[in-house]
Scaffold this motif. Structure first.
Motif, PDB file in Angstrom:
ATOM      1  N   MET A 134       0.834  -1.202   0.000  1.00  0.00           N
ATOM      2  CA  MET A 134       0.000   0.000   0.000  1.00  0.00           C
ATOM      3  C   MET A 134       0.865   1.246   0.000  1.00  0.00           C
ATOM      4  SD  MET A 134      -3.036   0.983   2.682  1.00  0.00           S
ATOM      5  CE  MET A 134      -2.413   2.272   3.768  1.00  0.00           C
ATOM      6  N   TYR A 141      -7.083   8.258   4.994  1.00  0.00           N
ATOM      7  CA  TYR A 141      -7.636   7.469   6.092  1.00  0.00           C
ATOM      8  C   TYR A 141      -8.068   8.316   7.276  1.00  0.00           C
ATOM      9  CZ  TYR A 141      -5.805   3.851   3.160  1.00  0.00           C
ATOM     10  OH  TYR A 141      -5.570   3.048   2.075  1.00  0.00           O
ATOM     11  N   GLU A 332      -3.888   5.040   8.954  1.00  0.00           N
ATOM     12  CA  GLU A 332      -3.425   4.213   7.832  1.00  0.00           C
ATOM     13  C   GLU A 332      -2.801   2.918   8.341  1.00  0.00           C
ATOM     14  OE1 GLU A 332      -0.473   6.123   5.420  1.00  0.00           O
ATOM     15  OE2 GLU A 332       0.977   6.309   7.055  1.00  0.00           O
ATOM     16  N   GLU A 335      -5.527   0.547   8.980  1.00  0.00           N
ATOM     17  CA  GLU A 335      -6.001  -0.023   7.716  1.00  0.00           C
ATOM     18  C   GLU A 335      -5.101  -1.181   7.273  1.00  0.00           C
ATOM     19  OE1 GLU A 335      -8.044  -0.432   3.909  1.00  0.00           O
ATOM     20  OE2 GLU A 335      -8.567   0.207   5.934  1.00  0.00           O
ATOM     21  N   VAL A 336      -3.793  -0.993   7.379  1.00  0.00           N
ATOM     22  CA  VAL A 336      -2.858  -2.063   7.029  1.00  0.00           C
ATOM     23  C   VAL A 336      -3.123  -3.295   7.880  1.00  0.00           C
ATOM     24  CG1 VAL A 336      -0.432  -2.766   7.007  1.00  0.00           C
ATOM     25  CG2 VAL A 336      -1.070  -0.469   6.232  1.00  0.00           C
ATOM     26  N   CYS A 339      -6.317  -5.045   6.822  1.00  0.00           N
ATOM     27  CA  CYS A 339      -6.137  -5.725   5.534  1.00  0.00           C
ATOM     28  C   CYS A 339      -5.355  -7.025   5.719  1.00  0.00           C
ATOM     29  CB  CYS A 339      -5.420  -4.813   4.546  1.00  0.00           C
ATOM     30  SG  CYS A 339      -6.445  -3.490   3.859  1.00  0.00           S
ATOM     31  N   LYS A 344      -6.090  -9.428   2.689  1.00  0.00           N
ATOM     32  CA  LYS A 344      -6.187  -8.624   1.468  1.00  0.00           C
ATOM     33  C   LYS A 344      -4.795  -8.238   0.992  1.00  0.00           C
ATOM     34  CE  LYS A 344     -10.650  -6.458   2.573  1.00  0.00           C
ATOM     35  NZ  LYS A 344     -11.339  -5.162   2.842  1.00  0.00           N
ATOM     36  N   GLU A 346      -4.452  -5.508  -1.095  1.00  0.00           N
ATOM     37  CA  GLU A 346      -4.472  -4.067  -1.284  1.00  0.00           C
ATOM     38  C   GLU A 346      -5.631  -3.450  -0.508  1.00  0.00           C
ATOM     39  OE1 GLU A 346      -5.472  -2.801  -5.350  1.00  0.00           O
ATOM     40  OE2 GLU A 346      -6.122  -4.855  -5.756  1.00  0.00           O
ATOM     41  N   SER A 347      -5.531  -2.153  -0.283  1.00  0.00           N
ATOM     42  CA  SER A 347      -6.571  -1.419   0.436  1.00  0.00           C
ATOM     43  C   SER A 347      -7.578  -0.857  -0.554  1.00  0.00           C
ATOM     44  CB  SER A 347      -5.948  -0.276   1.234  1.00  0.00           C
ATOM     45  OG  SER A 347      -6.930   0.646   1.655  1.00  0.00           O
ATOM     46  N   GLU A 348      -8.849  -0.947  -0.225  1.00  0.00           N
ATOM     47  CA  GLU A 348      -9.883  -0.402  -1.099  1.00  0.00           C
ATOM     48  C   GLU A 348      -9.827   1.126  -1.154  1.00  0.00           C
ATOM     49  OE1 GLU A 348     -13.638  -1.932   0.160  1.00  0.00           O
ATOM     50  OE2 GLU A 348     -13.047  -4.026  -0.068  1.00  0.00           O
ATOM     51  N   SER A 349      -9.269   1.740  -0.114  1.00  0.00           N
ATOM     52  CA  SER A 349      -9.189   3.207  -0.080  1.00  0.00           C
ATOM     53  C   SER A 349      -7.991   3.758  -0.845  1.00  0.00           C
ATOM     54  CB  SER A 349      -9.129   3.696   1.372  1.00  0.00           C
ATOM     55  OG  SER A 349     -10.313   3.356   2.055  1.00  0.00           O
TER      56      SER A 349
END
Length: 386
Positions: A134, A141, A332, A335-336, A339, A344, A346-349
């Motif tokens: 990412m 974020y 952020e 978010e990592v 994910c 996942k 990659e991040s959708e954002s």
């Protein structure tokens, strides 16, 4: 249920790494987060182990954290889940490739790389190796960014047809930066575009691209740019970009046609000269029913106003402070962590595809401005000593 802990390795010990790690060390509960947590288990400096040790001490990492004097040793540490790459833009491609080849997930500081070709290879490598990757565009974020995107998608200000964003700091460049500072040094991919202009572009893309459903997003149909190069080094000291998008948001049914984004950055004049918002908003998002104005630095706005066209409809003012006296980078990192928990890549954002589109826009801006970095920095050869 205990929060899922993510173990970070920090690559580089400069200012941005300092800010990021201090945010990581703040208790997630203080921002209402209970599902994940963070720990810093390793730090590396490219110059010496001693420098890494001083960094660990200075930021206040109290748990066991290993200091390394080389990036190779950092990415080989089995205790590290994800690497935060905080090196200059010029080194991102080589450094991220090093981490990916070692089987590590990566959060890489913005700008992702120097050019789109490098970004594409990083994304292809991460996909091939089944690793998370990412670009650390932390502004996306922040709660204020999420709120603004939701307002746009809900049609609060109608169709958004124009975004104006500025990220500029007024400095006496010769005295403040000279010729060796990373902000103006060509060997480090210096200049205001990659370092500051990325934030202006972030707001343009957040509003005019990211708010559309993924299958409706279309890259800019035209990019025009004016650039002023710093006379002592050749890096850009001022860049203004005009981007036209083939669609508008949230729907182009009423006014079929293009929307426009104006993204500005400058090293000699400031968006906010007195640091009191006297000069007005750093970002204006203009729609057919009104506009959203964001105040404070574009990378971390503190508040926004909604001004409506409709007579008698009152202006809304919303404050969005960062909790726990943090800088805001922990969002952020959260978010990592989520994910990684959800496996996942990659991040959708901040999806890979969007990072590539933004880098392609900056490639075109540099082409028009005549800004070419040294061959080794622009290279897609790995490994390569830069």
């Amino acid at each position: 249920m205990a929060p899922h802990n993510i173990r970070w390795g920090i690559m580089a010990t400069g200012k941005i790494a300092n800010v990021f790690v201090k945010d990581l060390l703040i208790n997630p509960n203080l921002r209402g987060v209970s599902d994940i947590s963070h720990s810093v288990v390793a730090v590396s400096s490219s110059s010496s182990k001693d420098r890494a040790e001083k960094f660990i001490s200075s930021v206040g990492i109290s748990t066991h954290c290993t200091a390394y004097g080389s990036y190779n040793d950092l990415v080989a540490d089995a205790n590290v889940d994800v690497i935060y790459v905080a090196t200059p833009h010029s080194h991102h491609f080589q450094n991220v490739m090093l981490a990916l080849e070692a089987g590590k997930h990566v959060l890489c500081e913005k700008a992702f790389t120097v050019n789109a070709a490098q970004t594409k290879i990083l994304c292809e490598t991460a996909k091939k190796k089944n690793l998370f990757l990412m670009e650390a565009v932390w502004t996306r974020y922040l709660p204020i960014s999420i709120q603004v995107r939701e307002l746009i998608k809900s049609g609060e200000i109608g169709e958004v047809l124009r975004v104006i964003a500025d990220t500029s700091f007024g400095d006496p460049v010769e005295e403040a930066w000279g010729t060796d500072h990373r902000m103006v040094k060509m060997d480090l991919a210096g200049g205001c575009l990659l370092d500051l202009g990325i934030y202006s572009l972030t707001w343009v893309f957040q509003a005019l691209y990211h708010t559309l459903p993924r299958n409706q997003r279309k890259p800019p149909s035209a990019v025009a740019a004016h650039m002023t190069l710093y006379h002592l080094t050749g890096a850009d000291e001022a860049t203004t970009m005009l981007l036209s998008f083939p669609t508008s948001t949230p729907s182009n049914s009423a006014h079929p046609g293009q929307s426009q984004g104006v993204a500005m950055t400058h090293l000699r004049v400031s968006t906010d000269p007195d640091q009191k918002n006297t000069a007005g908003p750093a970002v204006r998002i203009q729609g057919t029913k009104g506009e959203i104005q964001l105040y404070g630095h574009s990378f971390r706005p503190g508040s926004y106003r909604i001004i409506y066209n409709e007579e008698g409809k009152e202006v809304k003012e919303v404050q969005c402070p960062i909790p726990a006296n943090g800088h805001g980078m922990f969002f952020e990192a959260d978010e990592v962590a989520r994910c990684l928990c959800d496996k996942k890549l990659e991040s959708e954002s901040m999806p890979w595809e969007e990072s590539i589109v933004v880098m392609e826009a900056m490639d075109e801006v540099r082409r028009q401005g005549g800004l070419i970095y040294p061959e080794k920095i622009e290279s897609t050869v790995y490994p390569l000593q830069v």
